[in-house]
Design an enzyme around this catalytic site. Structure first.
Site, PDB file in Angstrom:
ATOM      1  N   CYS A  56       1.244  -0.935  -0.083  1.00 33.62           N
ATOM      2  CA  CYS A  56       0.097  -0.427  -0.243  1.00 33.62           C
ATOM      3  C   CYS A  56       0.842   1.369  -0.454  1.00 33.62           C
ATOM      4  O   CYS A  56       1.604   1.247   0.962  1.00 33.62           O
ATOM      5  CB  CYS A  56      -0.919   0.165   0.641  1.00 33.62           C
ATOM      6  SG  CYS A  56      -1.144   1.449   1.923  1.00 33.62           S
ATOM      7  N   CYS A  59       0.136   3.461   2.905  1.00 32.42           N
ATOM      8  CA  CYS A  59       0.999   2.977   3.958  1.00 32.42           C
ATOM      9  C   CYS A  59       1.826   3.221   3.943  1.00 32.42           C
ATOM     10  O   CYS A  59       3.050   3.736   5.081  1.00 32.42           O
ATOM     11  CB  CYS A  59       0.617   1.606   4.469  1.00 32.42           C
ATOM     12  SG  CYS A  59      -0.961   1.095   3.967  1.00 32.42           S
ATOM     13  N   CYS A 177      -0.318  14.806   1.357  1.00 33.58           N
ATOM     14  CA  CYS A 177       0.354  14.794   0.126  1.00 33.58           C
ATOM     15  C   CYS A 177       1.211  14.102   0.234  1.00 33.58           C
ATOM     16  O   CYS A 177       2.727  13.685   1.181  1.00 33.58           O
ATOM     17  CB  CYS A 177       0.232  15.655  -0.198  1.00 33.58           C
ATOM     18  SG  CYS A 177       1.555  15.905  -1.551  1.00 33.58           S
ATOM     19  N   CYS A 180       4.424  15.604  -1.082  1.00 36.13           N
ATOM     20  CA  CYS A 180       5.063  16.614  -0.328  1.00 36.13           C
ATOM     21  C   CYS A 180       6.076  15.164   0.855  1.00 36.13           C
ATOM     22  O   CYS A 180       7.118  16.612   1.347  1.00 36.13           O
ATOM     23  CB  CYS A 180       4.259  17.106   0.426  1.00 36.13           C
ATOM     24  SG  CYS A 180       2.352  18.565  -0.601  1.00 36.13           S
TER      25      CYS A 180
END
Length: 399
Positions: A56, A59, A177, A180
């Protein structure tokens, strides 16, 4: 009998130690499996559990923050930060109705462990820390590294970004984000690189929920990086290049007039002036009579430099010429002296720049200073054009 008692005692200690370790006495995130889940999540402690899958992306993005959260609560005996690989242990995921990844659930001390509370706020460190603090009453001991990134809100943005005396580079980001988060350590390093440049500000701005800034600045996705150059009526510049440290440093150098390397030291062109470089090169091979005229020309050129910092560097050219008039080996001996001082470690980071600039100027007189050739400049121009074409491919998280 004594042997059996000793073995039993050792086994008991081992069991207690394993349970304590599972319960969070280590500094890291506790890994929960079907074997230890009930021992840890038994109602005797406050436990925050992240149900995740190794594949994921979301994750992976929150993993570092979650690890830091666990380290911040390692001192708390009654607070556990844990995780379950619900892709591997699907029975545990099904038991708590896990529909997607990551899913966080809070098991409160003394509450029914079959009915945990859903965690629904942000996946960033600040949001998770606030949640755990509010639920447990226990403050974290998170050790945040020193940051040279200036954090803006709207009021501070207005007062600093439009300061005509400074070059201000702002990253508009959102805590959720992924791009980011990937940029964060690089951006922090960028701020560290320019920490000694008083006219350069490296800042960030959480624009995810800020309606005021979105009215003023066009933000189509996160992160958006915009430079606000020094000077009256200077137009803002959106950064559209690659997000490596080297590319970000090159961008700031170009638009702020700085001369930093990615390591944070000044490059070999820092403090040098083309007009005085030319005079210095002539001075090296000039006769005594010619040198007198060149010194006068250097003084005249230095007096015309308006920038205070550059004027100080310009005067150093004149000083070197005057010293060499009476001691021809001054440049080589002074270079050796400065080099030895720097190697000794006696120079503070704030004063190192001055030493580097003096060495740069001295290298001109020693014939060691090199300039970019026309071919190199042409290569750099082509490289800039290539980077400009990458704009369409630059990843951003949509608003």
């Amino acid at each position: 009998m004594l042997v059996n008692l000793k073995l039993a005692a050792l086994a008991a200690v081992a069991t207690i130690a394993s349970v304590a370790l599972a319960a969070g006495d280590s500094a890291g995130v506790v890994d929960l499996t079907p074997k230890n889940f009930k021992k840890v999540v038994d109602g005797s402690k406050d436990v925050l559990v992240k149900f995740y899958a190794p594949w994921c992306g979301h994750c992976k993005n929150m993993a570092a923050d979650y690890e830091q959260l666990a380290e911040g609560y390692a001192h708390a005996d009654d607070v556990v930060i844990a995780e379950v690989n619900a892709d591997e242990h699907r029975d545990l995921g099904s038991k708590f109705d896990i529909q997607g990844f990551p899913t966080l659930k809070f098991f409160a001390k003394g509450a029914d462990v079959a009915k945990p509370e859903d965690y629904t706020t942000g996946r960033d460190l600040d949001s998770m820390t606030k949640f755990v603090h509010e639920k447990t009453g226990v403050a974290s001991k998170i050790k945040k590294p020193i940051s040279y990134v200036d954090e803006f809100n709207y009021e501070k943005f207005k007062s600093v970004a439009y300061d005509e005396s400074k070059f201000v580079f702002v990253e508009f980001y959102a805590p959720w984000c992924g791009h980011c988060k990937n940029l964060a350590p690089i951006y922090a390093k960028l701020a560290e690189v320019f920490q000694n440049d008083d006219n350069v500000v490296i800042a960030n701005y959480d624009a995810s929920e800020d309606a005021e800034i979105k009215k003023e600045i066009k933000i189509e996705g996160f992160p958006t990086l915009i430079a606000f150059p020094a000077g009256k009526d200077a137009e803002k510049i959106e950064f559209e290049g690659g997000r490596s440290l080297e590319e970000l440093v090159a961008f700031v150098n170009k638009h702020a007039g700085t001369h930093r390397t990615a390591e944070g030291v000044l490059d070999q062109t820092a403090g040098r002036l083309d007009a005085l470089d030319a005079i210095a090169r002539k001075y090296i091979a000039a006769s005594k009579a010619q040198r007198t005229k060149l010194i006068a020309k250097a003084k005249s050129t230095a007096d015309k430099v308006k920038d205070k910092t550059q004027a100080q560097f310009a005067k150093y050219y004149v000083k070197v010429m005057e010293k060499m008039s009476s001691a021809s080996d001054f440049a080589s001996k002074e270079t050796e002296r400065l080099t030895n001082i720097v190697k000794s470690g006696a120079v503070s980071a704030s004063k190192l720049d001055g030493f580097t600039i003096r060495q740069n100027v001295l290298n001109v007189f020693l014939g060691k200073a090199s300039d970019a050739t026309a071919e190199e400049k042409e290569d750099k121009a082509e490289e800039k054009e290539d980077k400009a074409e990458e704009k369409a491919d630059r990843p951003k998280d949509e608003l």
